[in-house]
Design an enzyme around this catalytic site. Structure first.
Site, PDB file in Angstrom:
ATOM      1  N   THR A   1      -7.057   1.676   4.958  1.00  9.19           N
ATOM      2  CA  THR A   1      -6.587   0.965   6.002  1.00  9.19           C
ATOM      3  C   THR A   1      -7.534   1.010   7.413  1.00  9.19           C
ATOM      4  O   THR A   1      -7.634   0.128   7.849  1.00  9.19           O
ATOM      5  CB  THR A   1      -5.104   1.090   6.550  1.00  9.19           C
ATOM      6  OG1 THR A   1      -4.230   0.665   5.098  1.00  9.19           O
ATOM      7  CG2 THR A   1      -4.559   0.363   7.537  1.00  9.19           C
TER       8      THR A   1
ATOM      9  N   CYS B   1      -1.432  -9.635  -7.680  1.00 12.03           N
ATOM     10  CA  CYS B   1      -1.968  -8.494  -7.849  1.00 12.03           C
ATOM     11  C   CYS B   1      -3.659  -8.730  -8.239  1.00 12.03           C
ATOM     12  O   CYS B   1      -4.432  -7.785  -7.924  1.00 12.03           O
ATOM     13  CB  CYS B   1      -1.478  -7.481  -8.824  1.00 12.03           C
ATOM     14  SG  CYS B   1      -1.709  -7.992 -10.345  1.00 12.03           S
TER      15      CYS B   1
ATOM     16  N   ARG C   1      -0.485  -4.053  -6.931  1.00 13.53           N
ATOM     17  CA  ARG C   1      -1.872  -5.067  -6.389  1.00 13.53           C
ATOM     18  C   ARG C   1      -2.964  -4.118  -6.815  1.00 13.53           C
ATOM     19  O   ARG C   1      -3.031  -2.877  -7.334  1.00 13.53           O
ATOM     20  CB  ARG C   1      -1.927  -5.236  -4.809  1.00 13.53           C
ATOM     21  CG  ARG C   1      -1.985  -3.738  -4.025  1.00 13.53           C
ATOM     22  CD  ARG C   1      -2.356  -3.844  -2.734  1.00 13.53           C
ATOM     23  NE  ARG C   1      -3.926  -3.952  -2.881  1.00 13.53           N
ATOM     24  CZ  ARG C   1      -4.833  -3.582  -1.753  1.00 13.53           C
ATOM     25  NH1 ARG C   1      -4.211  -3.440  -0.779  1.00 13.53           N
ATOM     26  NH2 ARG C   1      -6.041  -3.864  -1.760  1.00 13.53           N
TER      27      ARG C   1
ATOM     28  N   CYS D   1       3.939 -14.469 -10.873  1.00 12.90           N
ATOM     29  CA  CYS D   1       3.032 -13.922 -10.302  1.00 12.90           C
ATOM     30  C   CYS D   1       3.061 -13.229  -8.807  1.00 12.90           C
ATOM     31  O   CYS D   1       3.582 -13.862  -7.932  1.00 12.90           O
ATOM     32  CB  CYS D   1       1.718 -14.898 -10.202  1.00 12.90           C
ATOM     33  SG  CYS D   1      -0.002 -14.258  -9.508  1.00 12.90           S
TER      34      CYS D   1
ATOM     35  N   CYS E   1      -0.765  -6.913 -16.978  1.00 16.03           N
ATOM     36  CA  CYS E   1      -0.168  -7.586 -15.924  1.00 16.03           C
ATOM     37  C   CYS E   1       1.337  -6.824 -15.560  1.00 16.03           C
ATOM     38  O   CYS E   1       2.182  -6.618 -16.538  1.00 16.03           O
ATOM     39  CB  CYS E   1       0.252  -8.989 -16.462  1.00 16.03           C
ATOM     40  SG  CYS E   1       1.111  -9.993 -15.141  1.00 16.03           S
TER      41      CYS E   1
ATOM     42  N   SER F   1       0.814  -1.281   0.008  1.00 16.27           N
ATOM     43  CA  SER F   1      -0.046  -0.100  -0.033  1.00 16.27           C
ATOM     44  C   SER F   1       0.804   1.411   0.000  1.00 16.27           C
ATOM     45  O   SER F   1       2.094   1.292   0.179  1.00 16.27           O
ATOM     46  CB  SER F   1      -0.934  -0.173   1.426  1.00 16.27           C
ATOM     47  OG  SER F   1      -1.708   1.188   1.306  1.00 16.27           O
TER      48      SER F   1
ATOM     49  N   CYS G   1      -5.366  -9.757 -13.755  1.00 21.25           N
ATOM     50  CA  CYS G   1      -6.096 -10.747 -14.682  1.00 21.25           C
ATOM     51  C   CYS G   1      -7.327 -11.180 -14.632  1.00 21.25           C
ATOM     52  O   CYS G   1      -7.749 -10.997 -15.414  1.00 21.25           O
ATOM     53  CB  CYS G   1      -5.054 -11.892 -14.930  1.00 21.25           C
ATOM     54  SG  CYS G   1      -4.563 -12.811 -13.399  1.00 21.25           S
TER      55      CYS G   1
END
Length: 631
Positions: free
Chosen positions: A417, A603, A381, A600, A574, A132, A606
């Site tokens: 958050t 995130c 992400r 990978c 991606c 984050s 896809c």
């Protein structure tokens, strides 16, 4: 000689952290070989003289022996060992850990120390899959752990940098234009943190109050009782090859049966997708819309460092019809967090969010700070951007959705958050009295839905509900900025209308031949980097011989369906180089679709952006994936 069952019973004693977490591999002539998973690694102990399992030992199921590849019996029909708990929480992020801590606080205050709360986290350790910005609004943590920053608290969090100043800029190609920061983006009293490190600290606080935290355990399957309610989750089977067949190391996953299951999986959770469909949780909400956030952490030269400074940008490098913006936060000792969020409702399949991010860093506003510095971390992400209109029903028979998996991010504030943590705390406060007041095997948390609507979460999100969808007008970013300014300074959410999210982000993608082709500069290796260099900074690792967790039923059919129209959109959306179209003359299209699942970084873009919705993101083996530490 001890039998497999007697060993299992001995390991169920309270002094052992893992309950029913051993698998007998083979038994012959009094020599029982037992596979034990310690901190996600497999070791072997033998009887006689079986070593005790240490307090943090983790593993799975009792089997009399391993299945062999030749056996006709379906290995998935074999029984799994189970553990019964009061509350099972899937996900060790801010929401899941806050819920766990609050539950145990309530139980301990009532003298109910036997009340069991389990947190399952798919990362190898708490915080390793967390990414984050992050500027923390301390509303929730001040309530949960009031002395979290106190000098008198020996276990206080020491990684918080107080926010000092705010900048808002609109970027053109070579300049930056000051903009007034809306009230939602004022950060006085907030703290710049690494959310990965903060969650690791929260995990330690959870264990102190008696929460059982099992890192390296991926919640892979929802379990249901006979009445249709959720009764818990099961973890991945281990030792399954890429071909889907059991290897000699095969062992079944473990079931965690709970009176209440809280899903805290973060954005677009894989189990959340399942329960949302089964219980039709989105029946009264609009489609969720998403953004992709890409982030780097830099160590900059001391003369470029301005501790506590917070900057946000809009405009360049994104075109006027692409929602998004950048950030740059100065924190710690000469550290700068910078990144770009790109709304996934963009139309042009030639656009690469990763390419846009690398391009952004060459703008003088960013380059003047990071030039001469060192990039030390990267990650990406997806994040929920739908807001108030897109919140689903959050309670279901036997459980509830908490945190970002439900979509509580405040987009104009660029913060989620505090709302995630508060939602976990509200769920805990609704759950504990319900669990102790009834003997029912499963519950429905009506009170949780009520508490959400009465909380600051609902008020915050309702007030800013029209800002994000205002960017959908033909005026694009300019219309959105103007309308958002009116909402922020004048309307303040009091308008009688609510703008709509028309469809999912995948439906926004247009044909490649209808959109201008975009080319990105070659990375210079100093400010910008190629994608594999960035992935190497995530610490990502997946066991190669396992089923591909990015599920596409037929790779050739996928290529036939997508490539002619979108010309390889997958390898552009991606941010980790997972998807490729490789030249292959043996194929009718001249290319072959390929999935590099080892790259990978979880995130989930896809699963969200693929135009045909033919890619299903599922959990790999627990412990696999990125290993973030500074993000």
């Amino acid at each position: 000689m001890m039998t497999s069952k007697s060993i299992a019973r001995s390991l169920l004693r309270p002094q052992y952290f893992c309950r029913a977490n051993i698998s007998a591999l083979n038994s012959s002539a009094g020599n029982l070989s037992v596979g034990i998973f310690l901190e996600g690694r497999r070791t072997t102990a033998k009887r006689p003289g079986l070593s005790k399992v240490p307090a943090r030992a983790l593993s799975t199921s009792i089997l009399s022996r391993y299945a062999t590849v030749e056996e006709s019996l379906d290995f998935r029909e074999q029984d799994r060992e189970s553990d019964k708990v009061d509350v099972c929480i899937v996900g060790g992020g801010p929401a899941g850990l806050s819920a766990a801590i609050r539950l145990k606080q309530l139980a301990n205050e009532a003298g109910n120390e036997e009340f069991r709360v389990v947190v399952l986290e798919k990362a190898s350790e708490i915080g390793a899959h967390i990414l984050s910005g992050n500027v923390l609004e301390p509303t929730a943590i001040n309530e949960l752990i009031p002395d979290w920053l106190s000098e008198n608290n020996a276990s206080r969090y020491d990684g918080a940098t107080p926010a000092k100043s705010d900048k808002m800029r609109f970027l053109t190609k070579n300049s930056s234009i000051p903009l007034p920061a809306p009230p939602q983006m004022h950060n006085k009293g907030n703290y710049i943190i690494s959310l990965s490190q903060f969650c690791k600290w929260l995990g330690e606080r959870a264990e102190e109050v008696g929460v059982e935290v099992y890192a390296g355990f991926a919640g892979a399957e929802v379990l249901y009782s006979n009445d249709g309610a959720v009764k818990g989750v099961a973890t991945n089977d281990l030792g399954v090859g890429r071909d889907g067949k059991p290897k000699t190391s095969f062992e079944r996953g473990m079931e965690f049966h709970a009176r209440l299951t809280l899903l805290a999986e973060g954005c677009h959770g894989s189990l959340t997708k399942q329960v949302s469909k089964k219980f039709d949780l989105r029946r009264d909400s609009q489609p969720q819309t998403y953004g992709l956030g890409l982030k780097e952490v830099w160590e900059v030269k001391p003369e470029n460092f301005k501790k506590g400074e917070i900057s946000h940008t809009m405009g360049y490098p994104l075109s006027k019809n692409v929602y998004g913006g950048g950030w740059m936060y100065h924190y710690g000792d000469n550290l700068v967090s910078l990144g770009l969020v790109v709304g996934l409702d963009y139309t042009n399949p030639w656009l690469s969010p990763y390419g846009e991010f690398q391009k952004m860093k060459h703008h003088p506003f960013y380059k003047s700070v990071i030039d001469g510095g060192k990039c030390i971390a990267y990650g990406a992400r997806a994040l929920n951007e739908g807001g108030y209109q897109s919140i689903p029903k959050c309670s279901f028979p036997g459980g509830a959705l908490i945190g970002d998996t439900a979509g509580f991010l405040n987009v104009p504030k660029i913060k989620g958050t505090h709302t995630s943590m508060k939602s976990g705390m509200l769920a805990a406060e609704a759950a504990y009295p319900a669990l102790v007041d009834t003997d029912a095997s499963s519950l429905f948390l009506f009170d949780y839905e009520d508490k959400l609507r009465e909380s600051f979460i609902w008020k915050e999100l309702k007030q800013v509900r029209n800002m994000r969808p205002s960017f959908h007008t033909p005026l694009g970013i300019y219309g959105g900025i103007m309308y958002s300014g009116l909402e922020a300074f004048l309307f303040r959410g009091q308008t009688p209308w609510t703008f709509q999210h028309k469809s999912g982000d995948h439906a926004a993608t247009k044909s490649a031949d209808q959109q201008p082709r975009l080319e990105y500069p070659k990375p210079d290796g100093k400010i910008s980097f190629d994608i594999l260099t960035s992935v190497s900074r995530t610490g990502t690792n997946h066991e190669e011989d396992q089923p591909v967790h990015l599920q596409v039923k037929d790779w050739d059919k996928h290529a036939e369906m997508e490539y002619p129209k979108y010309k390889g959109v997958e390898n552009r959306f991606c941010p980790a180089g997972v998807y490729e179209y490789v030249e292959d003359e043996s194929k009718e299209l001249g290319v072959r679709f390929q999935i590099n699942a080892q790259n990978c970084i979880h995130c989930k873009t896809c699963d969200i952006k693929d135009p045909s919705q033919d890619i299903n993101w599922t959990t790999p083996i627990g412990g696999d994936g990125p290993k973030y530490s500074m993000t």
